[in-house]
Write an enzyme that holds these catalytic residues in place. Structure first.
Site, PDB file in Angstrom:
ATOM      1  N   LYS A   9       0.842  -1.202   0.000  1.00 36.77           N
ATOM      2  CA  LYS A   9       0.000   0.000   0.000  1.00 36.77           C
ATOM      3  C   LYS A   9       0.883   1.260   0.000  1.00 36.77           C
ATOM      4  O   LYS A   9       2.110   1.177   0.213  1.00 36.77           O
ATOM      5  CB  LYS A   9      -0.938  -0.051   1.207  1.00 36.77           C
ATOM      6  CG  LYS A   9      -1.949  -1.221   1.124  1.00 36.77           C
ATOM      7  CD  LYS A   9      -2.821  -1.302   2.373  1.00 36.77           C
ATOM      8  CE  LYS A   9      -3.828  -2.444   2.252  1.00 36.77           C
ATOM      9  NZ  LYS A   9      -4.641  -2.595   3.486  1.00 36.77           N
ATOM     10  N   TYR A  49     -11.827  -3.007  -3.679  1.00 39.54           N
ATOM     11  CA  TYR A  49     -12.412  -3.244  -2.352  1.00 39.54           C
ATOM     12  C   TYR A  49     -13.940  -3.241  -2.398  1.00 39.54           C
ATOM     13  O   TYR A  49     -14.578  -2.898  -1.394  1.00 39.54           O
ATOM     14  CB  TYR A  49     -11.900  -2.192  -1.362  1.00 39.54           C
ATOM     15  CG  TYR A  49     -10.511  -2.485  -0.806  1.00 39.54           C
ATOM     16  CD1 TYR A  49     -10.245  -3.658  -0.096  1.00 39.54           C
ATOM     17  CD2 TYR A  49      -9.469  -1.568  -0.957  1.00 39.54           C
ATOM     18  CE1 TYR A  49      -8.979  -3.911   0.427  1.00 39.54           C
ATOM     19  CE2 TYR A  49      -8.201  -1.820  -0.434  1.00 39.54           C
ATOM     20  CZ  TYR A  49      -7.972  -2.994   0.263  1.00 39.54           C
ATOM     21  OH  TYR A  49      -6.719  -3.252   0.799  1.00 39.54           O
ATOM     22  N   PHE A  57     -15.814   2.754   7.019  1.00 42.84           N
ATOM     23  CA  PHE A  57     -14.456   3.248   6.726  1.00 42.84           C
ATOM     24  C   PHE A  57     -14.131   3.210   5.237  1.00 42.84           C
ATOM     25  O   PHE A  57     -12.999   3.501   4.841  1.00 42.84           O
ATOM     26  CB  PHE A  57     -13.426   2.422   7.513  1.00 42.84           C
ATOM     27  CG  PHE A  57     -13.482   0.934   7.245  1.00 42.84           C
ATOM     28  CD1 PHE A  57     -12.867   0.364   6.135  1.00 42.84           C
ATOM     29  CD2 PHE A  57     -14.181   0.096   8.113  1.00 42.84           C
ATOM     30  CE1 PHE A  57     -12.939  -1.000   5.892  1.00 42.84           C
ATOM     31  CE2 PHE A  57     -14.258  -1.291   7.871  1.00 42.84           C
ATOM     32  CZ  PHE A  57     -13.637  -1.824   6.749  1.00 42.84           C
ATOM     33  N   ARG A  85      -1.312 -14.646   3.886  1.00 44.41           N
ATOM     34  CA  ARG A  85      -2.089 -13.937   4.920  1.00 44.41           C
ATOM     35  C   ARG A  85      -1.430 -14.094   6.296  1.00 44.41           C
ATOM     36  O   ARG A  85      -1.419 -13.155   7.090  1.00 44.41           O
ATOM     37  CB  ARG A  85      -3.525 -14.477   4.969  1.00 44.41           C
ATOM     38  CG  ARG A  85      -4.331 -14.213   3.707  1.00 44.41           C
ATOM     39  CD  ARG A  85      -5.005 -12.876   3.697  1.00 44.41           C
ATOM     40  NE  ARG A  85      -6.050 -12.771   4.686  1.00 44.41           N
ATOM     41  CZ  ARG A  85      -6.844 -11.712   4.790  1.00 44.41           C
ATOM     42  NH1 ARG A  85      -6.709 -10.663   3.953  1.00 44.41           N
ATOM     43  NH2 ARG A  85      -7.775 -11.654   5.715  1.00 44.41           N
ATOM     44  N   THR A  91      -5.633  -7.948  10.400  1.00 46.58           N
ATOM     45  CA  THR A  91      -5.987  -6.630   9.837  1.00 46.58           C
ATOM     46  C   THR A  91      -5.495  -5.484  10.726  1.00 46.58           C
ATOM     47  O   THR A  91      -4.965  -4.490  10.236  1.00 46.58           O
ATOM     48  CB  THR A  91      -7.521  -6.543   9.653  1.00 46.58           C
ATOM     49  OG1 THR A  91      -7.946  -7.665   8.892  1.00 46.58           O
ATOM     50  CG2 THR A  91      -7.907  -5.255   8.949  1.00 46.58           C
ATOM     51  N   ARG A 102       2.705  -6.868   9.214  1.00 47.69           N
ATOM     52  CA  ARG A 102       1.992  -5.804   9.939  1.00 47.69           C
ATOM     53  C   ARG A 102       2.440  -5.741  11.395  1.00 47.69           C
ATOM     54  O   ARG A 102       2.530  -4.650  11.976  1.00 47.69           O
ATOM     55  CB  ARG A 102       0.484  -6.026   9.839  1.00 47.69           C
ATOM     56  CG  ARG A 102      -0.073  -5.723   8.444  1.00 47.69           C
ATOM     57  CD  ARG A 102      -1.528  -6.131   8.354  1.00 47.69           C
ATOM     58  NE  ARG A 102      -2.128  -5.828   7.058  1.00 47.69           N
ATOM     59  CZ  ARG A 102      -3.245  -6.395   6.619  1.00 47.69           C
ATOM     60  NH1 ARG A 102      -3.892  -7.270   7.359  1.00 47.69           N
ATOM     61  NH2 ARG A 102      -3.734  -6.067   5.430  1.00 47.69           N
ATOM     62  N   ASN A 112      -1.895  -0.067   7.270  1.00 51.89           N
ATOM     63  CA  ASN A 112      -1.365  -1.398   7.588  1.00 51.89           C
ATOM     64  C   ASN A 112      -0.506  -2.008   6.475  1.00 51.89           C
ATOM     65  O   ASN A 112      -0.346  -3.222   6.382  1.00 51.89           O
ATOM     66  CB  ASN A 112      -2.477  -2.338   8.071  1.00 51.89           C
ATOM     67  CG  ASN A 112      -3.550  -2.561   7.024  1.00 51.89           C
ATOM     68  OD1 ASN A 112      -3.461  -2.034   5.915  1.00 51.89           O
ATOM     69  ND2 ASN A 112      -4.554  -3.340   7.357  1.00 51.89           N
ATOM     70  N   HIS A 115      -1.638  -5.452   1.409  1.00 53.34           N
ATOM     71  CA  HIS A 115      -2.870  -6.214   1.154  1.00 53.34           C
ATOM     72  C   HIS A 115      -2.513  -7.605   0.654  1.00 53.34           C
ATOM     73  O   HIS A 115      -1.563  -7.770  -0.116  1.00 53.34           O
ATOM     74  CB  HIS A 115      -3.712  -5.519   0.077  1.00 53.34           C
ATOM     75  CG  HIS A 115      -4.716  -6.442  -0.576  1.00 53.34           C
ATOM     76  ND1 HIS A 115      -5.923  -6.728   0.003  1.00 53.34           N
ATOM     77  CD2 HIS A 115      -4.658  -7.175  -1.714  1.00 53.34           C
ATOM     78  CE1 HIS A 115      -6.584  -7.593  -0.777  1.00 53.34           C
ATOM     79  NE2 HIS A 115      -5.833  -7.877  -1.820  1.00 53.34           N
TER      80      HIS A 115
END
Ligand code: GTP
Ligand code: MG
Length: 148
Positions: A9, A49, A57, A85, A91, A102, A112, A115
């Site tokens: 990100k 998304y 959010f 993941r 998250t 993260r 964070n 993705h």
């Protein structure tokens, strides 16, 4: 073999975490099949998304994703979606275990860093969205040193 879509990100790019993150996936043994540095507009971020469009959010999330360039990648390997993941962490970075991306590099949920696709089906959709022209066809010569 299974593929996943991973995106660093805008905060990850700005904080110079690109090399670190790519290094973790390389060292794990996964194979890089697609890679680009790109900026997306809000229509594109909303598509990516789309499942979250009802969330309170959502607008902030879209603003975050369009706030600077991102690094879009396809990684391949056995079980790469679920393992990716795990490597990323939960998250909320404050709850992510140390040793995860993260957990090691982020604090806020809205910053964070990375993705990762949450299922094989969403990985397919996301790869098609981000790499409509297709991805590289190649097999790493290390393949038989990584997979039994
Ligand atoms: P991605 O890998 O980015 O899809 O994250 P995720 O799968 O761990 O979480 P999810 O898909 O539920 O949410 C997508 C992104 O929206 C998260 O990574 C966060 O950046 C953001 N997000 C999720 N929940 C919240 C929230 O409660 N508040 C804020 N500010 N952002 C959130
Ligand atoms: Mg998600």
């Amino acid at each position: 073999m299974e593929q996943t879509f991973i995106m660093i990100k805008p905060d990850g790019v700005q904080r110079n975490l690109v090399g670190e993150i790519i290094g973790r996936f390389e060292k794990k043994g996964f194979t890089l099949k697609g890679l680009k540095l790109t900026s997306v507009d809000s229509a594109f971020a909303k598509k990516h998304y789309a499942d979250l469009s009802a969330q309170p959010f959502f607008n902030k999330l879209v603003e975050y994703i369009v706030s600077g360039p991102v690094v879009a990648m396809v990684w391949e390997g056995r079980n790469v979606v679920a393992t990716g993941r795990k490597m990323i962490g939960t998250t909320n970075p404050s709850e992510s275990a140390p040793g995860t991306i993260r957990g090691d590099y982020a604090i806020d949920m809205g910053r964070n860093v990375i993705h990762g696709s949450d299922a094989v089906e969403s990985a397919k959709k996301e790869i098609a969205l981000w790499f409509p022209q297709g991805i590289a066809e190649w097999k790493s010569s290390a393949h038989h040193w990584i997979f039994e």
